[in-house]
Design an enzyme around this catalytic site. Structure first.
Site, mmCIF file in Angstrom:
data_model
loop_
_atom_site.group_PDB
_atom_site.id
_atom_site.type_symbol
_atom_site.label_atom_id
_atom_site.label_comp_id
_atom_site.label_asym_id
_atom_site.label_seq_id
_atom_site.Cartn_x
_atom_site.Cartn_y
_atom_site.Cartn_z
ATOM 1 N N GLU A 92 12.831 -0.486 6.236
ATOM 2 C CA GLU A 92 11.680 0.304 5.839
ATOM 3 C C GLU A 92 10.897 0.733 7.076
ATOM 4 O OE1 GLU A 92 10.787 -1.198 1.362
ATOM 5 O OE2 GLU A 92 9.762 -2.266 2.942
ATOM 6 N N CYS A 105 5.079 2.795 12.000
ATOM 7 C CA CYS A 105 5.461 1.397 12.191
ATOM 8 C C CYS A 105 6.978 1.290 12.098
ATOM 9 C CB CYS A 105 4.750 0.585 11.099
ATOM 10 S SG CYS A 105 5.138 -1.150 11.129
ATOM 11 N N CYS A 112 15.176 -10.792 9.597
ATOM 12 C CA CYS A 112 14.643 -11.439 10.797
ATOM 13 C C CYS A 112 15.012 -12.915 10.760
ATOM 14 C CB CYS A 112 13.119 -11.291 10.854
ATOM 15 S SG CYS A 112 12.415 -11.989 12.374
ATOM 16 N N CYS A 116 9.228 -16.937 9.706
ATOM 17 C CA CYS A 116 7.806 -17.277 9.537
ATOM 18 C C CYS A 116 7.517 -17.433 8.041
ATOM 19 C CB CYS A 116 6.922 -16.190 10.147
ATOM 20 S SG CYS A 116 7.265 -15.924 11.895
ATOM 21 N N CYS A 119 5.976 -14.524 5.832
ATOM 22 C CA CYS A 119 6.485 -13.158 6.017
ATOM 23 C C CYS A 119 7.642 -12.847 5.074
ATOM 24 C CB CYS A 119 6.919 -12.975 7.475
ATOM 25 S SG CYS A 119 7.672 -11.375 7.796
ATOM 26 N N SER A 200 4.684 -5.677 18.914
ATOM 27 C CA SER A 200 4.202 -6.971 18.433
ATOM 28 C C SER A 200 5.336 -7.993 18.446
ATOM 29 C CB SER A 200 3.664 -6.803 17.013
ATOM 30 O OG SER A 200 3.374 -8.052 16.456
ATOM 31 N N SER A 222 1.576 -12.173 17.726
ATOM 32 C CA SER A 222 1.245 -12.758 16.421
ATOM 33 C C SER A 222 0.910 -14.224 16.651
ATOM 34 C CB SER A 222 2.440 -12.637 15.475
ATOM 35 O OG SER A 222 2.681 -11.293 15.183
ATOM 36 N N LEU A 223 -0.373 -14.498 16.752
ATOM 37 C CA LEU A 223 -0.788 -15.864 17.089
ATOM 38 C C LEU A 223 -0.967 -16.694 15.815
ATOM 39 C CD1 LEU A 223 -1.463 -17.642 19.528
ATOM 40 C CD2 LEU A 223 -3.842 -16.925 19.327
ATOM 41 N N ASN A 301 -1.064 -10.559 3.043
ATOM 42 C CA ASN A 301 -0.547 -9.837 1.884
ATOM 43 C C ASN A 301 0.389 -10.738 1.102
ATOM 44 O OD1 ASN A 301 -1.631 -7.120 2.361
ATOM 45 N ND2 ASN A 301 -0.439 -7.263 4.236
ATOM 46 N N CYS A 344 1.603 -4.860 6.373
ATOM 47 C CA CYS A 344 2.245 -5.775 7.315
ATOM 48 C C CYS A 344 2.928 -6.929 6.613
ATOM 49 C CB CYS A 344 1.195 -6.402 8.222
ATOM 50 S SG CYS A 344 0.901 -5.463 9.675
HETATM 51 N N1 SAH Z 1 8.233 -9.809 14.481
HETATM 52 C C1 SAH Z 1 7.068 -9.250 15.043
HETATM 53 C C2 SAH Z 1 6.709 -7.882 14.506
HETATM 54 C C3 SAH Z 1 6.899 -7.658 13.037
HETATM 55 S S1 SAH Z 1 5.808 -8.529 11.962
HETATM 56 C C4 SAH Z 1 5.894 -10.204 14.910
HETATM 57 O O1 SAH Z 1 6.047 -11.195 14.210
HETATM 58 O O2 SAH Z 1 4.880 -9.963 15.540
HETATM 59 C C5 SAH Z 1 4.312 -7.567 12.118
HETATM 60 C C6 SAH Z 1 3.042 -8.339 11.786
HETATM 61 O O3 SAH Z 1 2.954 -8.609 10.375
HETATM 62 C C7 SAH Z 1 2.978 -9.712 12.456
HETATM 63 O O4 SAH Z 1 1.730 -9.938 13.031
HETATM 64 C C8 SAH Z 1 3.215 -10.626 11.287
HETATM 65 O O5 SAH Z 1 2.768 -11.912 11.560
HETATM 66 C C9 SAH Z 1 2.480 -9.928 10.186
HETATM 67 N N2 SAH Z 1 2.790 -10.415 8.856
HETATM 68 C C10 SAH Z 1 3.916 -11.005 8.430
HETATM 69 N N3 SAH Z 1 3.827 -11.334 7.116
HETATM 70 C C11 SAH Z 1 2.615 -10.922 6.697
HETATM 71 C C12 SAH Z 1 1.952 -10.940 5.440
HETATM 72 N N4 SAH Z 1 2.530 -11.433 4.358
HETATM 73 N N5 SAH Z 1 0.700 -10.434 5.380
HETATM 74 C C13 SAH Z 1 0.129 -9.885 6.479
HETATM 75 N N6 SAH Z 1 0.715 -9.811 7.678
HETATM 76 C C14 SAH Z 1 1.950 -10.325 7.796
HETATM 77 FE FE1 SF4 Z 2 10.136 -12.086 11.884
HETATM 78 FE FE2 SF4 Z 2 7.716 -11.187 12.642
HETATM 79 FE FE3 SF4 Z 2 8.251 -11.754 10.053
HETATM 80 FE FE4 SF4 Z 2 8.036 -13.722 11.823
HETATM 81 S S1 SF4 Z 2 6.403 -12.319 11.211
HETATM 82 S S2 SF4 Z 2 9.631 -13.535 10.261
HETATM 83 S S3 SF4 Z 2 8.934 -12.798 13.612
HETATM 84 S S4 SF4 Z 2 9.189 -10.159 11.275
#
Ligand code: SAH
Ligand code: SF4
Length: 357
Positions: A92, A105, A112, A116, A119, A200, A222-223, A301, A344
């Protein structure tokens, strides 16, 4: 052997092919402009090339876009495309418009491997890396859709910024990401300036500086947590590269270029990382590492099967105020494209194929 895609060759690679055919060096720039400035979709449209050269290009390369499977437009005008590549894999892409500009984006992987916990993409295993051409051609589809060929200037384009924040972890696919970002920012073509591109990462520490040096784009990390204990529970990768190691890289990056700020993305998760105490811990952490930073406080989200809850607006406000008082900008992001699941972390390629007719 299937023909190679011409989109995604670096300028040097294209020039080497042309040189091996006995073409003059200036042909590289001409073809590059047809591809990335005018956005043509057929070699036949490259009218300042000889018929022979056009035929030779078509005999050796394909010039196609990923297939658009679906497009959805949110009430707030956010747009989401589901794109399919040659092998049937899908990703997407999202466009988030602001008043007179906006960010595209881009995805870098199908799925991935980082897993996480919050995510949606991470709940889907890694299928494969995208090629440089597949990363660049996502953006080209967005330009097709908005009719921004030939490339307008920075001042007049709607698709003005790129965020590498779609599906996948860019630093797990760094060679293709470097190549793609260099094509996207090349001044003879698509020409999105490096300052308007943000990558990111979840924090693959040893690769951060290398990719930034080779591309010149901005860094977002992404901290999501003020300490390793919480971060370990949210992001398994933190066990390999704990917070101190990531911040040391961020510091190194800033030492080379003093004008650059690092953006820290911080997901607000109710009762997990969102208390005033957590905010204070976070401030102390960044002060200790002397990092000039801005925060992006991201509303979580939710998606089906995930147990986290978004923080209440009251808690987010207290958290943001504490960061502000400590001298850190900390805008609270408004979730965009909610109604089409385009925000995101909600991106997930549909594995269901449309039936062939
Ligand atoms: N892999 C990279 C970039 C893609 S994720 C990363 O992790 O930074 C892009 C952003 O979306 C990251 O900051 C991630 O932590 C955030 N993200 C992931 N799941 C989310 C969710 N359910 N709600 C809001 N942000 C989310
Ligand atoms: Fe991958 Fe980024 Fe999602 Fe973590 S937040 S699972 S690194 S896409």
């Amino acid at each position: 052997m299937p023909k190679q895609h011409i989109i995604g060759l670096s300028k040097e690679e294209l020039s080497a092919v042309l040189a091996s055919w006995g073409e003059k060096p200036f042909r590289t720039k001409q073809i590059w402009q047809w591809l990335y400035f005018r956005g043509v979709q057929s070699f036949d449209d490259m009218t300042n090339l000889s018929k022979d050269l056009r035929t030779r290009l078509a005999d050796n390369f394909v010039l196609t876009r990923p297939k658009i499977i679906t497009q959805q437009i949110s009430q707030d005008k956010t747009r989401k495309w589901l794109l399919e590549f040659d092998d049937g894999e899908r990703v997407e892409m999202v466009y988030i418009p602001e008043l007179d500009r906006g960010a595209v984006c881009l995805s870098t992987q199908v799925g991935c491997a980082m897993g996480c916990k919050f995510c949606h993409t991470g709940s889907q295993k890694l299928k494969r890396n995208l090629t440089a051409g597949e990363i660049v051609s996502q953006f080209m589809v967005a330009r097709d859709t908005y009719g921004e060929w030939p490339s307008p200037t920075d001042a007049t384009r709607y698709l003005s910024n790129i965020v590498v924040m779609g599906m996948g972890e860019p630093l797990q696919n760094e060679d293709n990401v470097i190549k793609a970002l260099n094509i996207l920012s090349d001044g003879d073509g698509i020409a999105i300036s490096r300052r308007r591109i943000t990558m990111s990462t979840c924090g693959i520490a040893p690769k951060i500086c290398d990719v930034l040096e080779k591309t010149g784009v901005r860094l977002a990390i992404s901290l999501h947590a003020p300490n390793n204990e919480i971060r370990n529970a949210l992001m398994p990768i933190n066990k390999a590269y704990p917070i101190e190691q990531i911040l040391a890289e961020a510091q190194k990056y800033q030492q080379k270029d003093g004008s650059r700020y690092v953006t820290f993305e911080y997901l607000m998760l109710q009762n997990i990382n969102d208390s005033p105490q957590h905010a204070k811990e976070l401030i102390a952490l960044l002060k200790k590492h002397k990092i000039r930073a801005t925060f992006n406080l991201i509303p979580f989200n939710p998606w089906p099967g995930c147990d986290f809850m978004p923080s209440t607006p009251e808690r987010v406000k207290v958290f943001a105020d504490l960061l502000n008082q400590a001298g850190f900008a900390a805008p609270v992001r408004v979730a965009r494209g909610q109604d089409i699941l385009a925000a995101c972390g909600q991106l997930k390629s549909s594995t269901q194929k449309t039936p062939r007719t």
